[in-house]
Write a protein that holds these residues in place. Sequence first.
Motif, PDB file in Angstrom:
ATOM      1  N   LEU A 107       8.826 -38.033 -34.357  1.00 54.11           N
ATOM      2  CA  LEU A 107       8.259 -36.690 -34.258  1.00 54.11           C
ATOM      3  C   LEU A 107       9.070 -35.828 -33.302  1.00 54.11           C
ATOM      4  O   LEU A 107       9.343 -34.650 -33.579  1.00 54.11           O
ATOM      5  CB  LEU A 107       6.807 -36.784 -33.787  1.00 54.11           C
ATOM      6  N   ALA A 108       9.481 -36.427 -32.180  1.00 49.77           N
ATOM      7  CA  ALA A 108      10.294 -35.690 -31.219  1.00 49.77           C
ATOM      8  C   ALA A 108      11.641 -35.310 -31.828  1.00 49.77           C
ATOM      9  O   ALA A 108      12.148 -34.199 -31.615  1.00 49.77           O
ATOM     10  CB  ALA A 108      10.504 -36.522 -29.955  1.00 49.77           C
ATOM     11  N   GLY A 109      12.218 -36.216 -32.593  1.00 52.06           N
ATOM     12  CA  GLY A 109      13.485 -35.923 -33.248  1.00 52.06           C
ATOM     13  C   GLY A 109      13.359 -34.815 -34.269  1.00 52.06           C
ATOM     14  O   GLY A 109      14.221 -33.931 -34.355  1.00 52.06           O
ATOM     15  N   ALA A 110      12.260 -34.852 -35.050  1.00 45.48           N
ATOM     16  CA  ALA A 110      12.044 -33.797 -36.047  1.00 45.48           C
ATOM     17  C   ALA A 110      11.856 -32.444 -35.370  1.00 45.48           C
ATOM     18  O   ALA A 110      12.428 -31.428 -35.810  1.00 45.48           O
ATOM     19  CB  ALA A 110      10.830 -34.140 -36.907  1.00 45.48           C
ATOM     20  N   GLY A 111      11.066 -32.432 -34.275  1.00 43.52           N
ATOM     21  CA  GLY A 111      10.864 -31.176 -33.557  1.00 43.52           C
ATOM     22  C   GLY A 111      12.135 -30.671 -32.906  1.00 43.52           C
ATOM     23  O   GLY A 111      12.479 -29.482 -33.012  1.00 43.52           O
ATOM     24  N   GLY A 112      12.856 -31.575 -32.236  1.00 42.35           N
ATOM     25  CA  GLY A 112      14.098 -31.171 -31.588  1.00 42.35           C
ATOM     26  C   GLY A 112      15.143 -30.736 -32.592  1.00 42.35           C
ATOM     27  O   GLY A 112      15.891 -29.771 -32.358  1.00 42.35           O
ATOM     28  N   GLY A 113      15.209 -31.422 -33.729  1.00 43.57           N
ATOM     29  CA  GLY A 113      16.165 -31.042 -34.759  1.00 43.57           C
ATOM     30  C   GLY A 113      15.866 -29.674 -35.341  1.00 43.57           C
ATOM     31  O   GLY A 113      16.784 -28.881 -35.605  1.00 43.57           O
ATOM     32  N   SER A 114      14.586 -29.382 -35.521  1.00 47.08           N
ATOM     33  CA  SER A 114      14.200 -28.072 -36.050  1.00 47.08           C
ATOM     34  C   SER A 114      14.580 -26.953 -35.076  1.00 47.08           C
ATOM     35  O   SER A 114      15.110 -25.911 -35.481  1.00 47.08           O
ATOM     36  CB  SER A 114      12.695 -28.045 -36.325  1.00 47.08           C
ATOM     37  N   CYS A 115      14.317 -27.189 -33.795  1.00 47.26           N
ATOM     38  CA  CYS A 115      14.682 -26.186 -32.782  1.00 47.26           C
ATOM     39  C   CYS A 115      16.197 -25.988 -32.724  1.00 47.26           C
ATOM     40  O   CYS A 115      16.693 -24.853 -32.637  1.00 47.26           O
ATOM     41  CB  CYS A 115      14.151 -26.600 -31.413  1.00 47.26           C
TER      42      CYS A 115
END
Length: 467
Positions: free
Chosen positions: A257-265
């Motif tokens: 989840l952190a990777g998906a959020g960080g990747g989106s940002c």
Amino acid sequence: MELYITELSKYVIALLMALYAYEAFAVFRFGNERRRSGIYTRQRFLMIAVHFSCFMVICFETGEMSYLFFFAFQQIVLLATAALFHVIYPGADRLIINNMCMLLSIGFVMLSRLSYEKAVKQFLIVACSVALALFIPFLIQKLKFLKNLTWVYAAAGMAALSVVLILGSTTYGSKISYSIGGITFQPSEFVKILFVFFVAGALYQSASFKEVAVTAAVAGIHVVVLVVSRDLGSALIFFVVYVMMVFVATRNPFYLLAGAGGGSCAAYIAYRLFSHVQIRVQAWSDPWSTIDSAGYQITQSLFAISSGGWFGLGLFQGTPESIPFVEADFIFSAIAEELGIVFAMCVILVCLSSFLMLVEVSLRLKDCFYQLIAFGLAVTYIFQVFLTIGGGSKFIPLTGVTLPLVSYGGSSVLTTLILFAIAEGLCMVRRDEEREEQWEERQRKKAEKRNELEIADVWDEMEEEKV
């Protein structure tokens, strides 16, 4: 007569390729290499049949019989590759090698159709790369200290990327290549493998939050250097591989989840900062509005895919050369146009079966370091396939990466051959682990038998004392 031969060849080639793709998944019905031997034999026959049929069409369409000699040299290299890997490393996985040879043969066919000069150059690169790759499994199996070079991998990777950032040549707005002695190569391709070894070395003993944080910082440096170099396709591969390897090492969905959020940002920031990212997103969202400029590549790619139909127009019957850089970034579109959607889907299935076999190798390994390497290489491979095909079919924005083993490009071919060779080395490591387990099991049974005999002797002595 010419029309009949061209039409009939399309269906024959598609059928042969479909049978090969079927066999690539039929392998998974059996749990050991001995029971799979019949499938491997059929795969080799089908590979030769597909390759020969395509080159017969090329000879027929061009009127140049010299292509058959080129075909013969290719088959010698491909069959020798499969045979040598099997003889030198009998415990290695033959599906990986068969698929590797099949994808190389498809690349030879398409490059021969698009540019004979580039096909010859690719052939020479493959021949030299195979000679190098033959030594890789031995090194992976024997060099146990590889798991202790964690920071060597990190330093070498960051240094290679930084050299390109500073001294590399700019190609269409991106610094991705560097020349030494007249030979141009793309360091990011090789650093992908070093990066996988670095992450595996950092996390195989401990996947605590501290270790993940330190590894994330180093991974972030890799990605930032690639972003500054405007090699966004490679940056995305590094990021996804890191997130997936951390998830497997920790079994913690929070990191996904952190990777998906960080990747989106990060994607949003890159879109705001880099004009060429905005151009690519615009070309992806509405290529028809910029068909004469930024959207030209993707629209021509879509035209090629749609015009091919299920069985293609036939080799030399389409116009794949209308797509800029078709031999590298858009070779899948050329395949779909002239060999058909059925053939193109089978290429995807062959790539997918290779990925599944790499994952299976990872699951069977006992050592966590080797497990992470196998999984990291699997993700690296299949995600690059996804980016190439997804970009060419307008599923995602273009990223400028090649289709492994099929597209033209020396660095990409050499790196992928090394990747597959490392996988074969991991198969040898797995065999060593199985032998060690069998030896321990025999020792355990011997110990149990000795204990039983000792107990029996003590019991006999007690009985004698009673008497």
